[in-house]
Design a protein around this motif. Structure first.
Motif, PDB file in Angstrom:
ATOM      1  N   VAL A 365       0.857  -1.147   0.199  1.00 51.98           N
ATOM      2  CA  VAL A 365      -0.181   0.181   0.128  1.00 51.98           C
ATOM      3  C   VAL A 365       0.784   1.213   0.037  1.00 51.98           C
ATOM      4  N   MET A 366       0.562   2.083  -0.702  1.00 51.28           N
ATOM      5  CA  MET A 366       1.534   3.267  -1.075  1.00 51.28           C
ATOM      6  C   MET A 366       0.575   4.521  -0.859  1.00 51.28           C
ATOM      7  N   LEU A 367       0.945   5.500   0.107  1.00 54.23           N
ATOM      8  CA  LEU A 367       0.452   6.589   0.739  1.00 54.23           C
ATOM      9  C   LEU A 367       1.196   7.792   0.054  1.00 54.23           C
ATOM     10  N   HIS A 368       0.727   8.812  -0.491  1.00 52.07           N
ATOM     11  CA  HIS A 368       1.264   9.640  -0.896  1.00 52.07           C
ATOM     12  C   HIS A 368       1.485  11.082   0.094  1.00 52.07           C
ATOM     13  N   GLY A 369       1.792  12.136  -0.022  1.00 54.91           N
ATOM     14  CA  GLY A 369       2.182  13.223   0.801  1.00 54.91           C
ATOM     15  C   GLY A 369       1.170  14.379   0.482  1.00 54.91           C
ATOM     16  N   LEU A 370       1.419  15.516   1.148  1.00 56.01           N
ATOM     17  CA  LEU A 370       0.664  16.615   1.051  1.00 56.01           C
ATOM     18  C   LEU A 370       0.696  17.157  -0.370  1.00 56.01           C
ATOM     19  N   ALA A 371      -0.454  17.657  -0.647  1.00 56.29           N
ATOM     20  CA  ALA A 371      -0.733  18.419  -2.218  1.00 56.29           C
ATOM     21  C   ALA A 371      -0.279  17.143  -3.169  1.00 56.29           C
ATOM     22  N   PRO A 432      -3.566 -15.201   1.410  1.00 59.32           N
ATOM     23  CA  PRO A 432      -2.317 -14.702   1.655  1.00 59.32           C
ATOM     24  C   PRO A 432      -2.125 -13.266   1.345  1.00 59.32           C
ATOM     25  N   ALA A 433      -3.191 -12.544   0.407  1.00 54.89           N
ATOM     26  CA  ALA A 433      -2.988 -11.076   0.238  1.00 54.89           C
ATOM     27  C   ALA A 433      -3.419 -10.264   1.324  1.00 54.89           C
ATOM     28  N   SER A 434      -4.459 -11.016   2.269  1.00 53.19           N
ATOM     29  CA  SER A 434      -4.975 -10.154   3.414  1.00 53.19           C
ATOM     30  C   SER A 434      -4.037 -10.268   4.518  1.00 53.19           C
ATOM     31  N   LYS A 435      -2.889 -10.917   4.430  1.00 56.81           N
ATOM     32  CA  LYS A 435      -1.611 -10.938   5.431  1.00 56.81           C
ATOM     33  C   LYS A 435      -0.435 -10.227   5.062  1.00 56.81           C
ATOM     34  N   ASP A 436       0.342 -10.029   6.094  1.00 58.36           N
ATOM     35  CA  ASP A 436       1.800  -9.456   5.605  1.00 58.36           C
ATOM     36  C   ASP A 436       1.696  -8.190   4.663  1.00 58.36           C
ATOM     37  N   MET A 437       0.911  -7.389   4.784  1.00 56.47           N
ATOM     38  CA  MET A 437       1.048  -6.205   3.942  1.00 56.47           C
ATOM     39  C   MET A 437       2.082  -5.461   4.381  1.00 56.47           C
ATOM     40  N   VAL A 438       2.651  -4.594   3.378  1.00 54.72           N
ATOM     41  CA  VAL A 438       3.666  -3.596   3.513  1.00 54.72           C
ATOM     42  C   VAL A 438       3.141  -2.031   2.882  1.00 54.72           C
ATOM     43  N   LEU A 439       3.249  -1.318   4.137  1.00 58.02           N
ATOM     44  CA  LEU A 439       2.934   0.080   3.877  1.00 58.02           C
ATOM     45  C   LEU A 439       4.309   0.903   3.522  1.00 58.02           C
ATOM     46  N   ILE A 440       4.084   1.764   2.583  1.00 54.93           N
ATOM     47  CA  ILE A 440       5.051   2.537   2.070  1.00 54.93           C
ATOM     48  C   ILE A 440       4.554   4.269   1.803  1.00 54.93           C
ATOM     49  N   GLY A 441       4.882   5.207   3.008  1.00 59.87           N
ATOM     50  CA  GLY A 441       4.403   6.326   3.024  1.00 59.87           C
ATOM     51  C   GLY A 441       5.321   7.312   2.828  1.00 59.87           C
ATOM     52  N   HIS A 442       5.147   8.295   2.008  1.00 59.30           N
ATOM     53  CA  HIS A 442       5.934   9.417   1.781  1.00 59.30           C
ATOM     54  C   HIS A 442       5.326  10.832   2.486  1.00 59.30           C
ATOM     55  N   SER A 443       6.237  11.463   3.203  1.00 60.95           N
ATOM     56  CA  SER A 443       5.735  12.753   3.898  1.00 60.95           C
ATOM     57  C   SER A 443       4.696  12.519   4.901  1.00 60.95           C
ATOM     58  N   MET A 444       3.529  13.223   4.720  1.00 62.72           N
ATOM     59  CA  MET A 444       2.300  13.080   5.483  1.00 62.72           C
ATOM     60  C   MET A 444       1.732  11.701   5.279  1.00 62.72           C
ATOM     61  N   GLY A 445       1.995  11.097   4.214  1.00 64.36           N
ATOM     62  CA  GLY A 445       1.574   9.529   4.113  1.00 64.36           C
ATOM     63  C   GLY A 445       2.307   8.961   4.991  1.00 64.36           C
ATOM     64  N   GLY A 446       3.649   8.972   5.177  1.00 69.03           N
ATOM     65  CA  GLY A 446       4.425   8.311   6.361  1.00 69.03           C
ATOM     66  C   GLY A 446       3.880   8.404   7.535  1.00 69.03           C
ATOM     67  N   VAL A 447       3.607   9.744   8.026  1.00 72.35           N
ATOM     68  CA  VAL A 447       2.837   9.809   9.251  1.00 72.35           C
ATOM     69  C   VAL A 447       1.650   9.006   9.444  1.00 72.35           C
ATOM     70  N   ILE A 448       0.660   9.084   8.372  1.00 71.93           N
ATOM     71  CA  ILE A 448      -0.489   8.179   8.305  1.00 71.93           C
ATOM     72  C   ILE A 448       0.071   6.699   8.313  1.00 71.93           C
ATOM     73  N   SER A 449       1.055   6.186   7.742  1.00 69.87           N
ATOM     74  CA  SER A 449       1.437   4.978   7.668  1.00 69.87           C
ATOM     75  C   SER A 449       1.931   4.449   9.206  1.00 69.87           C
ATOM     76  N   ASN A 493      -3.052  -6.732   9.765  1.00 64.00           N
ATOM     77  CA  ASN A 493      -2.456  -7.560   8.714  1.00 64.00           C
ATOM     78  C   ASN A 493      -1.489  -6.773   8.177  1.00 64.00           C
ATOM     79  N   VAL A 494      -0.851  -5.724   8.704  1.00 64.20           N
ATOM     80  CA  VAL A 494       0.694  -5.126   8.375  1.00 64.20           C
ATOM     81  C   VAL A 494       1.752  -5.606   8.928  1.00 64.20           C
ATOM     82  N   GLU A 495       2.786  -6.199   8.193  1.00 64.97           N
ATOM     83  CA  GLU A 495       4.029  -6.683   8.615  1.00 64.97           C
ATOM     84  C   GLU A 495       5.278  -5.775   8.479  1.00 64.97           C
ATOM     85  N   ARG A 496       5.048  -4.737   7.765  1.00 59.18           N
ATOM     86  CA  ARG A 496       6.324  -4.022   7.547  1.00 59.18           C
ATOM     87  C   ARG A 496       6.122  -2.609   6.903  1.00 59.18           C
TER      88      ARG A 496
END
Length: 660
Positions: A365-371, A432-449, A493-496
């Motif tokens: 899951v990728m989460l972007h930042g402000l604006a 398997p898709a519902s387990k061990d998810m990976v979050l990647i967040g940039h800027s404000m998306g990193g705070v939310i992650s 379900n988030v692993e990393r």
């Protein structure tokens, strides 16, 4: 003298006579440069608009030449068909190229009278190439290193591409918007085409366009990832409702109960690989038939097909659909309109699946930042999906959310959107898709992650309300309304998590002149204000300003990024789940500045750094560090390490599909 002259004359005449009797066989030799040799060996009608040397050799055998065949290509085709003494490989490969010449000489017409002739020519190209590849004495594997096989494979792929596009246009022209044109059988001239969509998931949707992947060129994408193989690489552009709300729609929402809309969708321009199989078990049957199967494949789900007991790789393009979606999305403008509360912005988060859902692949899951928007991940997602090992084991989801809203509000809605998406595709939660998810967040998306994997009990409540004089009754009402935003537990379900330039402790840049100016321009979503209308009523008696001033209870996104903001200060102390592994990628704008005193132009190092991270990569870059090659290499390294740690890399997901 007369006798001598006569003898010499007779000798010369005798030599000429002998030369004539021997056919004047004179051979000359000259040197050839390597570039000329390569051009001669590999040049053909597709690459140089001239017939290949292999086809020219066949024309010489039947006493024909290229100039004559360009004028009367059908006669040349008939001559080669009827000439004995040619091997099947030479005959079929040359016929495929000559039909290519015929198809290319006939300008593509999209009128009903000419389109049948165009399709017929392209189907003949594909038929003879198909016969050469699979119905001659040698297998494709035995010819694996031969230039001629590569040429003929290209004829097949290009012909399938052109014929498919023309068939699509013809059907759409005949039936218009009527979905009944998506049929299992197409009759075109003397050809019968059976359409097999069983290898695709969303077979009921009708594409708006079908575009050759090879025809697309992108600015902003550093690499194009594809798999060489058998079949035509296409992009199917699906209908898509706009995410932005017009002003009329927004006003209607205020007057009428809102309808619940899907919080997720698959990328609207998926890559598709198309293959033609001509009906027949023998070479004569294949050459005589006018019946074929048009089979469509999801290249993420299948990497190879079996044809006549031969396993061949399935061609694929993993970049074209993604690039086309971003190029047409309008995200760059829409994200700014969202930030400033303008019409045509977005009001709630939306989850985009970069490929059809696969229960076997783990989710990134990728989460972007402000604006920002999913465009922030253009090269990250492309490089991840371009990595064969990562593509086999991961699928990418991107969250697009309104960055004018406060972090707590977005956090709750993003979590709900992810939960709804998972619930839709995997109600039991056992895939398997519902387990061990990976979050990647940039800027404000990193705070939310980070908050998605943190625990909040009463820390946020204390930070926001302990200094405010609110009686017990009103506080109880506030708890009932705000608990979903201020009290939460880690997503199970988030692993990393990978944090990129994330201002975990806020940033002083949000409080400077520019930050304050931008913050004053930001308008909160109407849906957010509606949600907090009763909260405003609860707080009115306490003379607390809900929307403005330093005591406002509904901060915007800029407020939440200030290093003095009580929410972000309290959020920075929340414990991350011990079950979650996390990494930091941090940008440093100036190499000469000591690390502890450095920043990326927006976020200080002291705010991005997290104790307990398994790795911390510092890159000389601006705040948009996520798009740099160094950052992408680090992300890929972490994901490969993750596969090794979890022993998830041992299975081969992509199974061969039997096409014949």
């Amino acid at each position: 003298m007369r006798v001598l002259y006569t003898m010499r004359t007779w000798m010369l005449l005798a030599g000429i006579s002998l030369g004539l009797l021997n056919g004047c066989a004179m051979v000359e030799v000259s040197s050839m440069r390597p570039t000329d040799y390569i051009a001669l060996q590999r040049g053909d009608i597709l690459t140089t608009n001239k017939l290949s040397s292999a086809t020219i050799d066949v024309l010489n055998v039947v006493d024909l030449d290229e100039a004559r065949c360009r004028k009367k290509v059908v006669e040349c085709i008939a001559a080669i068909k009827s000439t004995s003494g040619l091997t099947d490989e030479r005959r079929l490969s040359s016929l495929s190229e000559l039909w290519m010449l015929a198809a290319m000489n006939h300008p593509v017409q999209q009128s009903s009278t000419d389109i049948e002739a165009d399709i017929d020519a392209w189907l003949e190209v594909a038929r003879y190439a198909y016969a050469y590849l699979f119905f001659t004495g040698r297998t494709p594997g035995e010819r694996a290193f031969e230039d001629r096989q590569t040429q003929v494979k290209d004829y097949y792929n290009y012909a399938v591409q052109q014929a498919t596009i023309l068939l699509f246009h013809r059907q759409k022209t005949l039936y218009g918007a009527n979905p009944n044109w998506v049929t299992n059988e197409i009759q075109i001239g003397h050809w019968t085409v059976d359409v097999d969509r069983s290898n695709l998931q969303n077979v009921s949707q009708v594409p708006q366009e079908v575009i050759p992947a090879a025809s697309l060129r992108f600015n902003g994408l550093r690499s194009v990832y594809r798999r060489d193989g058998f079949g035509a690489e296409l992009v199917a552009v699906m209908p898509q409702a706009p995410l932005g709300d017009s002003m009329t729609t927004r006003l209607n929402k205020l007057l009428k109960p809102a309808k619940k809309t899907a919080v997720y969708s698959e990328m609207p321009s998926p890559e598709v690989t198309v293959m033609f199989r001509f009906v027949g078990f023998t070479l004569p049957e294949v050459l005589a038939t006018h019946h074929l199967q048009l089979a469509t494949y999801d290249p993420y789900m299948q990497s190879r097909v079996i044809i006549k007991n031969q396993t061949v790789p399935l061609a694929a393009n993993f970049t074209a659909g993604y690039g086309l979606w971003l190029a047409r999305s309008g995200f760059a403008t829409q994200s700014l309109r969202t930030l400033f509360g303008r019409s045509e912005g977005i009001t709630t988060p939306h989850v985009y699946l970069m490929q059809p859902y696969d229960p076997k692949r783990r989710i990134i899951v990728m989460l972007h930042g402000l604006a920002s928007s999913p465009e922030a991940w253009v090269n990250v997602a492309n490089e991840v999906l371009g990595d064969e090992a990562l593509r086999q084991h991961y699928q990418v989801w991107q969250v697009y959310y309104p960055t004018n809203a406060p972090i707590a509000y977005n956090l709750a809605l993003i979590r709900d959107a992810l939960d709804q998406t998972l619930q839709h595709f995997d109600p039991t939660g056992k895939a398997p898709a519902s387990k061990d998810m990976v979050l990647i967040g940039h800027s404000m998306g990193g705070v939310i992650s980070r908050l998605l994997v943190s625990t909040a009990q009463d820390q946020l409540w204390s930070a926001l309300f302990e200094k405010r004089h609110i009686d017990a009754d009103r506080l109880a009402k506030l708890h009932d309304r705000l608990d979903p935003l201020l009290t939460f537990r880690p997503m199970p379900n988030v692993e990393r998590v990978i944090f990129i330039a994330a201002p975990h402790r806020g940033t002083p840049f949000a409080s400077n002149t520019i930050g304050r100016w931008v913050g004053n321009l930001i308008k909160l979503p109407i849906s957010l204000l509606d949600r907090f209308d009763d909260v405003a009523q609860i707080l009115t008696e306490g003379n607390i300003n809900l929307l403005s001033g330093k005591d406002r209870m509904v901060p915007n996104s800029i407020d939440n990024l200030k290093d003095t903001d009580p929410f972000v200060r309290a959020a920075a102390t929340l414990p991350i789940s011990p079950e979650v592994k996390y990494h930091s990628i941090i940008a440093k704008r100036k190499a000469s500045i000591p690390l502890l005193d450095s920043d990326d132009g927006v976020v200080p190092y002291r705010s991005s750094h997290l104790d307990g991270a398994l790795s911390e990569k510092v890159i000389i870059s601006s705040h948009s560090v996520q798009d740099t090659p160094q950052s992408i290499l680090e992300i890929r390294r972490i994901l490969h390490e993750d596969l090794g740690d979890s022993d998830k890399a041992s299975f081969d997901h992509s199974e061969a599909v039997t096409a014949y």
